[in-house]
Write an enzyme that holds these catalytic residues in place. Sequence first.
Site, PDB file in Angstrom:
ATOM      1  NE  ARG A   1       2.096  -6.729  -0.784  1.00 35.35           N
ATOM      2  CZ  ARG A   1       1.723  -6.269   0.474  1.00 35.35           C
ATOM      3  NH1 ARG A   1       2.393  -5.682   1.225  1.00 35.35           N
ATOM      4  NH2 ARG A   1       0.443  -6.278   0.895  1.00 35.35           N
ATOM      5  CB  ILE A   2       3.250  -2.276  -5.352  1.00 39.55           C
ATOM      6  CG1 ILE A   2       4.791  -2.210  -6.092  1.00 39.55           C
ATOM      7  CG2 ILE A   2       2.481  -0.992  -5.140  1.00 39.55           C
ATOM      8  CD1 ILE A   2       4.590  -1.654  -7.452  1.00 39.55           C
ATOM      9  CB  SER A   3       1.436  -2.394   0.353  1.00 38.06           C
ATOM     10  OG  SER A   3       1.655  -1.089   0.614  1.00 38.06           O
ATOM     11  CG  ASP A   4      -3.198  -0.612   0.940  1.00 33.32           C
ATOM     12  OD1 ASP A   4      -4.022   0.134   1.634  1.00 33.32           O
ATOM     13  OD2 ASP A   4      -2.679  -1.533   1.767  1.00 33.32           O
TER      14      ASP A   4
ATOM     15  CB  THR B   1      -0.756   0.591   7.066  1.00 39.76           C
ATOM     16  OG1 THR B   1      -2.092   1.072   7.390  1.00 39.76           O
ATOM     17  CG2 THR B   1      -0.665  -0.400   5.986  1.00 39.76           C
TER      18      THR B   1
ATOM     19  CB  VAL C   1      -4.942  -8.246   3.268  1.00 36.26           C
ATOM     20  CG1 VAL C   1      -4.192  -8.822   2.062  1.00 36.26           C
ATOM     21  CG2 VAL C   1      -4.806  -9.120   4.499  1.00 36.26           C
ATOM     22  N   GLY C   2      -3.280  -5.378   1.761  1.00 37.23           N
ATOM     23  CA  GLY C   2      -2.978  -4.587   0.542  1.00 37.23           C
ATOM     24  C   GLY C   2      -3.787  -5.057  -0.687  1.00 37.23           C
TER      25      GLY C   2
END
Length: 280
Positions: free
Chosen positions: A182-185, A154, A205-206
Site C-alpha cells: 500500500r502507498i500512502s499520500d 503522519t 487518510v491517505g
Amino acid sequence: MKIIIHGGFFSESDQSHEVKTAKQNSLKKIAAKAFEFLKTNSADATVVYAISLLENDSLYNAGIGSQIQSDGKIRMSASLMNGDTQKFAGVINIENVKNPIKVAQVLMKEDDRVLGGNGAKIYALENGFEDFSTEIPQRRKEFEEKVKNGGKGTVGCVALDSNGKLAAGTSTGGKGFEIVGRISDSATVAGNFANQFCGVSCTGVGEDIVSNATAAKIVIRVTDGMTIEKAFEKTFSELKEIDGFAGAISIDKDGNIFHQDSYPTMVFASYDGTDFETFN
C-alpha cells in the site's frame, strides 16, 4: 520566517488527557527548536530538521512511532519538496532506517528522486544510513492484540525562511495492518507540495488525500491568485463531498499561516518567533 508542524490526529476516544498534553508540549518544543534552526538555515533544511525530531518521538506515527503492517513489518514513507527549485524527493515503504526524511533529503541530488521498497533501503545503506529498527514494544503489543488505533497520522512541516523561500515535508509510519505494498499520500504531491507561492503538508487518510489531490490543489489555487484561506475553503469543500478525512498545514509566500482539518483534531504547532499556536 515562519514555521508550522503537525503530528497527525488526536482522538479523545482512544488517547488520554496525558497524551494530549504530552503532544502539545512536544510540538511546541519542536517548533521552537526548528525556528531557532531556521534562523541560520534554509527552509528545506529546516523542514528536514523538524521532521527528524518528530520521527524520533514515539508519540507520533512516523520513525520510531511507526505502525506495523499486516505481515508484521514496519514500512515508512517520507517526502521533501523545495518550493524554490521545485524539486520533490521521497522514499516509499522503506524499512529499517531511523529517519526516512533524511533519505529523501539526500535523494534531492539525484535524477531519480523517488525510490520505493528495497531500492530505497539499498540507496540508504549506500549513502551511509545505518540499519535501524524503528519498532517499539508498544507497537508490537498493539499488533499482536490487533489494536487498530494508529491509522490517521503522519508528521509534517512547512517553513518559510529569511530569504522568502518555502519548503514542505511529510513523513508517515503507515496506518497499521495495511495490505503490503500500500502507498500512502505522504510521498506524493497530493500529500506534500510546495512552490514559490505556498507550501502544504497533509495528514489523515491517505486514500482520501490522494483522491482529492489536497496539497497540490491548495498550492495551485494560491499560485493562481486565491488567498490561502479561500484555497483551503474550496479544497476542503471538495474533500467533504467524498467524506474525506484529512488535515493540512500551510504557509504562503507572504508569511500567512493556515491550517484546517475535516475531522478534528489535527495536532499542530506554529511559531513566528513571537507567538505560538497549538491545537486545543
